[in-house]
Design a protein around this motif. Structure first.
Motif, mmCIF file in Angstrom:
data_model
loop_
_atom_site.group_PDB
_atom_site.id
_atom_site.type_symbol
_atom_site.label_atom_id
_atom_site.label_comp_id
_atom_site.label_asym_id
_atom_site.label_seq_id
_atom_site.Cartn_x
_atom_site.Cartn_y
_atom_site.Cartn_z
ATOM 1 N N SER A 177 0.832 -1.206 0.000
ATOM 2 C CA SER A 177 0.000 0.000 0.000
ATOM 3 C C SER A 177 0.865 1.254 0.000
ATOM 4 C CB SER A 177 -0.907 0.011 1.223
ATOM 5 O OG SER A 177 -1.823 -1.065 1.184
ATOM 6 N N ALA A 178 0.261 2.340 -0.467
ATOM 7 C CA ALA A 178 0.916 3.649 -0.444
ATOM 8 C C ALA A 178 0.174 4.536 0.535
ATOM 9 C CB ALA A 178 0.916 4.272 -1.835
ATOM 10 N N CYS A 179 0.826 4.872 1.635
ATOM 11 C CA CYS A 179 0.219 5.718 2.666
ATOM 12 C C CYS A 179 0.721 7.140 2.458
ATOM 13 C CB CYS A 179 0.558 5.195 4.055
ATOM 14 S SG CYS A 179 -0.233 6.107 5.396
ATOM 15 N N SER A 180 -0.100 7.961 1.820
ATOM 16 C CA SER A 180 0.303 9.322 1.478
ATOM 17 C C SER A 180 -0.264 10.362 2.428
ATOM 18 C CB SER A 180 -0.146 9.656 0.053
ATOM 19 O OG SER A 180 0.475 8.789 -0.870
ATOM 20 N N TYR A 181 -1.216 9.958 3.277
ATOM 21 C CA TYR A 181 -1.884 10.886 4.171
ATOM 22 C C TYR A 181 -1.971 10.285 5.568
ATOM 23 C CZ TYR A 181 -3.242 12.751 -0.375
ATOM 24 O OH TYR A 181 -3.204 13.240 -1.642
ATOM 25 N N PRO A 193 -3.608 4.443 -4.814
ATOM 26 C CA PRO A 193 -3.432 5.178 -3.559
ATOM 27 C C PRO A 193 -4.155 4.501 -2.398
ATOM 28 C CG PRO A 193 -5.040 6.275 -4.934
ATOM 29 C CD PRO A 193 -4.445 5.189 -5.775
ATOM 30 N N GLY A 194 -3.606 4.677 -1.200
ATOM 31 C CA GLY A 194 -4.165 4.020 -0.034
ATOM 32 C C GLY A 194 -5.504 4.618 0.374
ATOM 33 N N LEU A 195 -6.475 3.753 0.610
ATOM 34 C CA LEU A 195 -7.800 4.177 1.048
ATOM 35 C C LEU A 195 -8.087 3.623 2.427
ATOM 36 C CD1 LEU A 195 -9.898 3.580 -2.219
ATOM 37 C CD2 LEU A 195 -8.917 5.732 -1.390
ATOM 38 N N LEU A 196 -8.682 4.445 3.272
ATOM 39 C CA LEU A 196 -9.111 4.014 4.594
ATOM 40 C C LEU A 196 -10.285 3.059 4.425
ATOM 41 C CD1 LEU A 196 -8.825 4.408 7.688
ATOM 42 C CD2 LEU A 196 -10.442 6.296 7.471
ATOM 43 N N GLY A 197 -10.151 1.854 4.994
ATOM 44 C CA GLY A 197 -11.160 0.820 4.775
ATOM 45 C C GLY A 197 -11.825 0.336 6.040
ATOM 46 N N VAL A 251 -9.041 9.071 18.540
ATOM 47 C CA VAL A 251 -9.221 9.321 17.110
ATOM 48 C C VAL A 251 -9.529 10.793 16.859
ATOM 49 C CG1 VAL A 251 -10.628 8.774 15.080
ATOM 50 C CG2 VAL A 251 -9.985 6.954 16.673
ATOM 51 N N LEU A 252 -10.424 11.363 17.646
ATOM 52 C CA LEU A 252 -10.808 12.762 17.454
ATOM 53 C C LEU A 252 -9.651 13.710 17.738
ATOM 54 C CD1 LEU A 252 -14.385 12.690 19.028
ATOM 55 C CD2 LEU A 252 -13.720 12.357 16.636
ATOM 56 N N ASP A 253 -8.861 13.422 18.762
ATOM 57 C CA ASP A 253 -7.694 14.250 19.062
ATOM 58 C C ASP A 253 -6.663 14.173 17.944
ATOM 59 O OD1 ASP A 253 -8.778 15.061 21.481
ATOM 60 O OD2 ASP A 253 -7.673 13.591 22.673
ATOM 61 N N PHE A 254 -6.483 12.988 17.382
ATOM 62 C CA PHE A 254 -5.549 12.808 16.265
ATOM 63 C C PHE A 254 -5.976 13.673 15.082
ATOM 64 C CE2 PHE A 254 -4.069 10.723 12.409
ATOM 65 C CZ PHE A 254 -2.787 10.311 12.715
ATOM 66 N N ILE A 255 -7.267 13.686 14.801
ATOM 67 C CA ILE A 255 -7.781 14.478 13.679
ATOM 68 C C ILE A 255 -7.603 15.969 13.951
ATOM 69 C CG2 ILE A 255 -9.906 15.111 12.458
ATOM 70 C CD1 ILE A 255 -10.793 12.161 12.824
ATOM 71 N N ALA A 256 -7.783 16.380 15.204
ATOM 72 C CA ALA A 256 -7.707 17.799 15.548
ATOM 73 C C ALA A 256 -6.282 18.342 15.570
ATOM 74 C CB ALA A 256 -8.358 18.023 16.913
ATOM 75 N N ALA A 257 -5.298 17.469 15.710
ATOM 76 C CA ALA A 257 -3.909 17.913 15.845
ATOM 77 C C ALA A 257 -3.390 18.552 14.564
ATOM 78 C CB ALA A 257 -3.029 16.731 16.237
ATOM 79 N N ASP A 258 -2.449 19.479 14.715
ATOM 80 C CA ASP A 258 -1.808 20.101 13.552
ATOM 81 C C ASP A 258 -1.016 19.046 12.783
ATOM 82 O OD1 ASP A 258 -2.776 22.606 14.184
ATOM 83 O OD2 ASP A 258 -0.993 23.164 15.334
ATOM 84 N N SER A 259 -1.015 19.158 11.476
ATOM 85 C CA SER A 259 -0.291 18.188 10.655
ATOM 86 C C SER A 259 0.073 18.811 9.325
ATOM 87 C CB SER A 259 -1.145 16.939 10.425
ATOM 88 O OG SER A 259 -0.469 16.015 9.591
ATOM 89 N N ASP A 260 1.166 18.297 8.734
ATOM 90 C CA ASP A 260 1.561 18.719 7.391
ATOM 91 C C ASP A 260 0.804 17.971 6.300
ATOM 92 O OD1 ASP A 260 3.870 20.588 7.900
ATOM 93 O OD2 ASP A 260 4.583 18.823 8.984
ATOM 94 N N ARG A 261 0.063 16.927 6.677
ATOM 95 C CA ARG A 261 -0.604 16.082 5.694
ATOM 96 C C ARG A 261 -2.112 16.096 5.911
ATOM 97 N NH1 ARG A 261 1.976 15.598 1.595
ATOM 98 N NH2 ARG A 261 0.963 13.639 1.022
ATOM 99 N N ALA A 262 -2.858 15.841 4.860
ATOM 100 C CA ALA A 262 -4.300 15.641 4.973
ATOM 101 C C ALA A 262 -4.572 14.290 5.603
ATOM 102 C CB ALA A 262 -4.941 15.739 3.601
ATOM 103 N N LEU A 263 -5.839 13.973 5.806
ATOM 104 C CA LEU A 263 -6.230 12.696 6.419
ATOM 105 C C LEU A 263 -6.584 11.669 5.355
ATOM 106 C CD1 LEU A 263 -8.482 14.063 9.260
ATOM 107 C CD2 LEU A 263 -6.487 12.610 9.627
ATOM 108 N N SER A 264 -6.135 10.426 5.578
ATOM 109 C CA SER A 264 -6.617 9.321 4.760
ATOM 110 C C SER A 264 -8.118 9.160 4.990
ATOM 111 C CB SER A 264 -5.917 8.023 5.128
ATOM 112 O OG SER A 264 -4.540 8.067 4.844
#
Length: 271
Positions: A177-181, A193-197, A251-264
């Motif tokens: 798989s390719a994890c780009s996000y 591209p990698g998809l969240l499944g 999970v919600l805290d991970f999403i809320a955190a600052d990041s250089d990448r978008a979310l899968s």
């Protein structure tokens, strides 16, 4: 000056540079190389032709197999020879051909690996990566620079992770798989591209998370990814509903955190 414990066992064909620190009960097999700024913790074992170099510290009871190169210079065009570091925790196994690089000045100067990690043959950890504990990198996994992986994630054989990507706790990435996000905690990603499944329910169950909690996390997942709208806005909107569930809040805290990448997501990358 080199410091070698009296209990260390070192094959005479190996080279231990002046300045290295070799702890109690370390075993170094034939034709190994240990650099002058290396520290090998108690009980560490190097098999034939293993290389540990750079300003590298290996914790207690590590095992480094043949042709692994641990602590090499970062593979970065910006690196001009500055002294940076690699810190590896206790009970880490690095199989044949594994490469783990020191950090870069631009990335903070330090690559960090936690405890009880397993790196299978020919996997690569690039400069400035920050890895937690109990992580498995299967054969030929490739981590680009500045990747952050939380505890108990598993990466399948031959998968590639884009630079600056975050992988949450107990996430699972399928082989090739390719994890780009960024990949949420407990998320499963497959494809290129990698998809969240969905969620890594098998891993959650094995970790002792009860069925009721898994259902709560699944409900949060559906609210995030089965409905239209911006994921970060939805994550903010459902925080109160899931405040009593530590795993869902992770999970919600991970999403809320600052990041250089978008979310899968289940959709990103689909044509």
């Amino acid at each position: 000056m080199t410091s070698i414990s009296a209990s260390a066992r070192i094959h005479p064909s190996s080279v231990i540079e002046d300045g290295a620190v070799i702890g109690d009960n370390v075993t170094i097999g034939p034709f190994c190389y240990v650099g002058p700024k290396v520290v090998l913790g108690e009980g560490t074992e190097l098999l034939a032709h293993a290389v540990v170099t750079g300003r590298t510290t290996i914790g207690a009871y590590g095992k480094i197999f043949s042709n692994a190169v641990i602590g090499g210079d970062p593979q970065s065009v910006h690196h001009t020879g500055e002294e940076t570091t690699l810190d590896v925790g206790d009970h880490c196994t690095m199989r044949e051909g594994v490469t783990i690089n020191c950090g870069t000045v631009e990335g903070g100067g330090r690559t960090v690996v936690g405890n009880h990690n397993l790196f299978l043959a020919n996997s690569h950890v690039a400069h400035d990566c920050q890895l937690g504990s109990h992580i498995i990198l299967s054969n030929n996994v490739m981590l680009a620079g500045h990747v952050k992986i939380d505890d108990r994630a598993i990466l399948g054989g031959g998968c590639a992770v884009h630079q600056f990507t975050r992988i949450g706790r107990q996430a699972f990435i399928g082989g090739l798989s390719a994890c780009s996000y960024d990949l949420i905690p407990y998320g499963m990603l497959n494809g290129n591209p990698g998809l969240l499944g969905g969620l890594n329910v098998v891993g959650m169950t094995r970790a002792g998370i009860d069925r009721a909690t898994i259902h709560r996390v699944r409900k949060a997942y559906k609210a995030l990814f089965d409905e239209e709208g911006a994921i970060r806005e939805k994550a903010s909107a459902i925080r109160d509903e899931f405040a009593d569930c530590k795993e869902a809040m992770e999970v919600l805290d991970f999403i809320a955190a600052d990041s250089d990448r978008a979310l899968s997501s289940p959709f990103r990358g689909k044509s």
